[in-house]
Design a protein around this motif. Structure first.
Motif, PDB file in Angstrom:
ATOM      1  N   ALA A 150       0.816  -1.222   0.000  1.00 14.63           N
ATOM      2  CA  ALA A 150       0.000   0.000   0.000  1.00 14.63           C
ATOM      3  C   ALA A 150       0.850   1.272   0.000  1.00 14.63           C
ATOM      4  CB  ALA A 150      -0.980  -0.019   1.165  1.00 14.63           C
ATOM      5  N   PRO A 151       1.826   1.436   0.918  1.00 12.12           N
ATOM      6  CA  PRO A 151       2.637   2.650   0.861  1.00 12.12           C
ATOM      7  C   PRO A 151       3.470   2.758  -0.410  1.00 12.12           C
ATOM      8  CG  PRO A 151       3.487   1.120   2.508  1.00 12.12           C
ATOM      9  CD  PRO A 151       2.141   0.628   2.098  1.00 12.12           C
ATOM     10  N   LEU A 152       3.923   1.630  -0.944  1.00 11.14           N
ATOM     11  CA  LEU A 152       4.640   1.669  -2.224  1.00 11.14           C
ATOM     12  C   LEU A 152       3.727   2.186  -3.328  1.00 11.14           C
ATOM     13  CD1 LEU A 152       6.532  -1.742  -1.951  1.00 11.14           C
ATOM     14  CD2 LEU A 152       7.624   0.504  -2.077  1.00 11.14           C
ATOM     15  N   ALA A 153       2.460   1.745  -3.304  1.00 18.45           N
ATOM     16  CA  ALA A 153       1.503   2.191  -4.321  1.00 18.45           C
ATOM     17  C   ALA A 153       1.156   3.663  -4.151  1.00 18.45           C
ATOM     18  CB  ALA A 153       0.238   1.337  -4.251  1.00 18.45           C
ATOM     19  N   MET A 154       1.080   4.131  -2.906  1.00 20.67           N
ATOM     20  CA  MET A 154       0.835   5.566  -2.679  1.00 20.67           C
ATOM     21  C   MET A 154       1.931   6.401  -3.333  1.00 20.67           C
ATOM     22  SD  MET A 154      -0.187   5.599   1.361  1.00 20.67           S
ATOM     23  CE  MET A 154      -1.224   4.309   2.046  1.00 20.67           C
ATOM     24  N   GLY A 155       3.167   5.997  -3.113  1.00 23.74           N
ATOM     25  CA  GLY A 155       4.271   6.720  -3.722  1.00 23.74           C
ATOM     26  C   GLY A 155       4.261   6.624  -5.236  1.00 23.74           C
ATOM     27  N   GLY A 156       3.948   5.436  -5.750  1.00 25.86           N
ATOM     28  CA  GLY A 156       3.903   5.266  -7.197  1.00 25.86           C
ATOM     29  C   GLY A 156       2.829   6.107  -7.850  1.00 25.86           C
ATOM     30  N   PHE A 157       1.650   6.181  -7.225  1.00 27.72           N
ATOM     31  CA  PHE A 157       0.557   6.981  -7.778  1.00 27.72           C
ATOM     32  C   PHE A 157       0.919   8.462  -7.744  1.00 27.72           C
ATOM     33  CE2 PHE A 157      -3.401   9.306  -7.770  1.00 27.72           C
ATOM     34  CZ  PHE A 157      -4.191   8.624  -8.680  1.00 27.72           C
ATOM     35  N   ALA A 158       1.460   8.913  -6.617  1.00 23.26           N
ATOM     36  CA  ALA A 158       1.849  10.326  -6.509  1.00 23.26           C
ATOM     37  C   ALA A 158       2.919  10.674  -7.535  1.00 23.26           C
ATOM     38  CB  ALA A 158       2.355  10.615  -5.097  1.00 23.26           C
ATOM     39  N   VAL A 217       3.323   9.486 -10.487  1.00 22.41           N
ATOM     40  CA  VAL A 217       2.770   9.588 -11.842  1.00 22.41           C
ATOM     41  C   VAL A 217       1.781  10.744 -11.965  1.00 22.41           C
ATOM     42  CG1 VAL A 217       1.350   8.399 -13.561  1.00 22.41           C
ATOM     43  CG2 VAL A 217       3.112   7.137 -12.316  1.00 22.41           C
ATOM     44  N   MET A 218       0.911  10.900 -10.977  1.00 24.04           N
ATOM     45  CA  MET A 218      -0.230  11.813 -11.112  1.00 24.04           C
ATOM     46  C   MET A 218       0.024  13.220 -10.577  1.00 24.04           C
ATOM     47  SD  MET A 218      -2.299   9.913 -12.722  1.00 24.04           S
ATOM     48  CE  MET A 218      -3.734  10.983 -12.679  1.00 24.04           C
ATOM     49  N   TYR A 219       0.818  13.365  -9.526  1.00 23.44           N
ATOM     50  CA  TYR A 219       0.934  14.664  -8.858  1.00 23.44           C
ATOM     51  C   TYR A 219       2.293  15.331  -9.017  1.00 23.44           C
ATOM     52  CZ  TYR A 219      -3.229  12.967  -6.330  1.00 23.44           C
ATOM     53  OH  TYR A 219      -4.467  12.480  -5.998  1.00 23.44           O
ATOM     54  N   ILE A 220       3.351  14.566  -8.788  1.00 22.24           N
ATOM     55  CA  ILE A 220       4.679  15.166  -8.642  1.00 22.24           C
ATOM     56  C   ILE A 220       5.163  15.881  -9.908  1.00 22.24           C
ATOM     57  CG2 ILE A 220       7.116  14.663  -8.189  1.00 22.24           C
ATOM     58  CD1 ILE A 220       6.184  12.520  -6.241  1.00 22.24           C
ATOM     59  N   PRO A 221       5.008  15.291 -11.112  1.00 23.89           N
ATOM     60  CA  PRO A 221       5.499  16.021 -12.296  1.00 23.89           C
ATOM     61  C   PRO A 221       4.873  17.403 -12.454  1.00 23.89           C
ATOM     62  CG  PRO A 221       5.069  13.727 -12.838  1.00 23.89           C
ATOM     63  CD  PRO A 221       4.528  13.945 -11.460  1.00 23.89           C
ATOM     64  N   ALA A 261      10.722   9.505   0.250  1.00 20.63           N
ATOM     65  CA  ALA A 261       9.369   9.945  -0.120  1.00 20.63           C
ATOM     66  C   ALA A 261       9.077  11.320   0.473  1.00 20.63           C
ATOM     67  CB  ALA A 261       8.334   8.927   0.351  1.00 20.63           C
ATOM     68  N   TRP A 262       9.490  11.550   1.721  1.00 18.84           N
ATOM     69  CA  TRP A 262       9.269  12.855   2.346  1.00 18.84           C
ATOM     70  C   TRP A 262      10.056  13.946   1.608  1.00 18.84           C
ATOM     71  CZ3 TRP A 262       6.100  15.337   5.418  1.00 18.84           C
ATOM     72  CH2 TRP A 262       6.496  16.583   5.908  1.00 18.84           C
ATOM     73  N   LEU A 263      11.304  13.673   1.276  1.00 23.47           N
ATOM     74  CA  LEU A 263      12.119  14.662   0.579  1.00 23.47           C
ATOM     75  C   LEU A 263      11.521  15.018  -0.775  1.00 23.47           C
ATOM     76  CD1 LEU A 263      15.714  13.300   1.351  1.00 23.47           C
ATOM     77  CD2 LEU A 263      14.606  15.326   2.333  1.00 23.47           C
ATOM     78  N   LEU A 264      10.990  14.016  -1.489  1.00 24.32           N
ATOM     79  CA  LEU A 264      10.464  14.258  -2.825  1.00 24.32           C
ATOM     80  C   LEU A 264       9.082  14.901  -2.788  1.00 24.32           C
ATOM     81  CD1 LEU A 264      10.894  13.898  -5.889  1.00 24.32           C
ATOM     82  CD2 LEU A 264       9.816  11.646  -5.689  1.00 24.32           C
ATOM     83  N   LEU A 265       8.229  14.466  -1.859  1.00 24.36           N
ATOM     84  CA  LEU A 265       6.845  14.947  -1.816  1.00 24.36           C
ATOM     85  C   LEU A 265       6.663  16.226  -1.002  1.00 24.36           C
ATOM     86  CD1 LEU A 265       6.504  11.979  -2.845  1.00 24.36           C
ATOM     87  CD2 LEU A 265       4.319  11.941  -1.626  1.00 24.36           C
TER      88      LEU A 265
END
Length: 440
Positions: A25-33, A35-39, A100-104
């Motif tokens: 689940a946390p891996l998927a949260m990071g993966g979704f973010a 693709v969808m949010y971070i760029p 994940a914290w540093l990137l998000l």
């Protein structure tokens, strides 16, 4: 030397299946973010531009193609009282959480150099955690059917994680910039909890490795010498390329073919939810028939649905919703069955004291999957640009037909090719080159 301390001979309990899959689940949260949010956040909100941000994340995927097999091989060669995988997971969880914290949640004034460093750490520690963790699913159960159940547990929690990341902005009524730190905090908490559950509840498979260590190059050659593995990976690559085109063009299809951009979130959520809900169906079919049969049924079903999608036009929302749900169900099978079949190949190949190759085998599969999802950018997008397709604006019928061709037509052709390849996967998998052993 013996490096595993417990043998799983009875089927896993529901609690063990929960404890095994939760870390996904946390891996998927990071993966979704990612693709969808971070760029968009880095490109628009932080002003780095789409071109630079896109180049950084394409480079990150290429970085994964190198690090995935390397980490997989290193975890294969690890010998410890905790086994081969758990030491890497103990390193991966805190590293992934921090990355994940540093990137998000970047500090004010973060620029290109910060993005390069933060994304590099994220991609690295995602691999350090994910590859050894996912490799355990290939090894911990001697039961052929249970390997499908384990794979479906991971797939189910993957949907849970993605849905959580997708719904946070709407539920909490936050901007993307405010959403990302919330997702990062949740990743850190959930990953720590997932590690505790896994370490406490999951057994180690008791086996003895008698073959000597090998270099990465030699290990890759050993993996690729397996005909069942080569055939499986070939079929998986073709199916993933087809899925990449459909998923990558879904937003454009909903926006311009259905003329319903407000329904993007709803239809994408329906697709994700359906992929999780139908997992028990595919597992049941694979138990009654075979994993090969279940995967083939999924490929055929998705091809028929994509053909029907080609005739869905403006305003056909109900039809689109039904078809999207069926496609989501097929996507779930495409995730579970190849992984379960890979587990059969790996488990049988490691019998008799043979070298552990599960981590490397899975890592190569992961690299193939990541490369496949570059297909929309490398194939469909340039052609759409060539015919003058407008992402924001009106398009002519010929331009829409090009979109439909790449959304439905090309994936159907790819899936028909994949159907042939899947039919060629041997149902008898040799334990050694000299000693065949049939998997039922």
């Amino acid at each position: 030397m013996a490096d595993m301390t417990d043998t799983q001979t009875s089927p896993f309990t529901w609690w063990q299946l929960f404890s095994y899959g939760f870390l996904t689940a946390p891996l998927a949260m990071g993966g979704f973010a990612l693709v969808m949010y971070i760029p968009t956040f880095y490109a628009v909100d932080l002003g780095l531009g789409l071109g630079l941000v896109g180049a950084v994340f394409v480079a990150g995927r290429l970085f994964d193609v190198v690090t995935d097999p390397l980490i997989g091989h290193l975890s294969d060669e690890t010998r410890s009282r905790l086994g081969a995988r758990k030491p890497w997971m103990l390193l991966g969880v805190p590293g992934f959480g921090i990355a994940a914290w540093l990137l998000l949640a970047p500090p004010e004034g973060a620029g290109l150099l910060y993005l390069l460093m933060a994304s590099g750490l994220y991609f690295l520690f995602y691999t350090v955690l994910d590859v050894p963790y996912s490799s355990t699913g290939l090894e911990i159960s001697p039961h052929v059917h249970e390997r499908s159940v384990l794979a479906s547990s991971k797939a189910g929690f993957q949907v849970v994680g993605a849905l959580f990341a997708a719904t946070v902005p709407a539920v909490l009524m936050l901007s993307i910039g405010d959403t990302l730190p919330v997702i990062a905090q949740t990743i850190m908490i959930a990953a720590t909890l997932g590690l505790i559950l896994f370490m406490h509840s999951m057994p180690e498979r008791n086996r003895i490795v008698t073959e000597p260590r090998a270099s990465l190059v030699k290990a890759i050659k050993m993996v690729w010498q397996s005909r069942p593995y080569r055939t499986l990976i070939s079929g998986f690559l073709i199916v993933q390329s087809a899925n990449a085109l459909t998923a990558g063009l879904m937003v454009l299809f909903i926006t311009h073919r259905l003329s319903a951009p407000s329904l993007i979130g709803l239809l994408m959520g329906l697709l994700l939810l359906s992929s999780a809900l139908f997992l028990p169906v595919w597992v049941w079919v694979s138990k009654r028939k075979s994993k090969q049969f279940a995967w083939s049924c999924s490929v055929v079903t998705c091809s028929v649905v994509l053909a029907a999608f080609a005739f869905v036009g403006e305003g056909n929302v109900i039809a689109a919703a039904i078809l999207a749900a069926i496609i989501g169900a097929c996507f779930g099978c495409d995730a579970v069955m190849p992984t379960s079949m890979l587990a059969d190949i790996v488990y049988k190949g490691e019998e008799g004291g043979r070298k552990r190759l599960g981590g490397l085998s899975l890592a190569v599969k992961n690299s193939v999957s990541k490369l496949a999802f570059v297909v929309p950018m490398g194939l469909a997008f340039p052609v759409l640009d060539l015919v003058g397709f407008q992402e924001q604006g009106q398009n002519s019928m010929p331009q829409l037909m090009v979109l439909v061709f790449f959304f439905s037509g090309v994936p159907i052709l790819l899936r028909l090719c994949a159907l042939y390849v899947i039919s060629r996967i041997p149902t008898s998998i040799p334990a050694t080159p000299e000693s065949p052993a049939t998997i039922t």
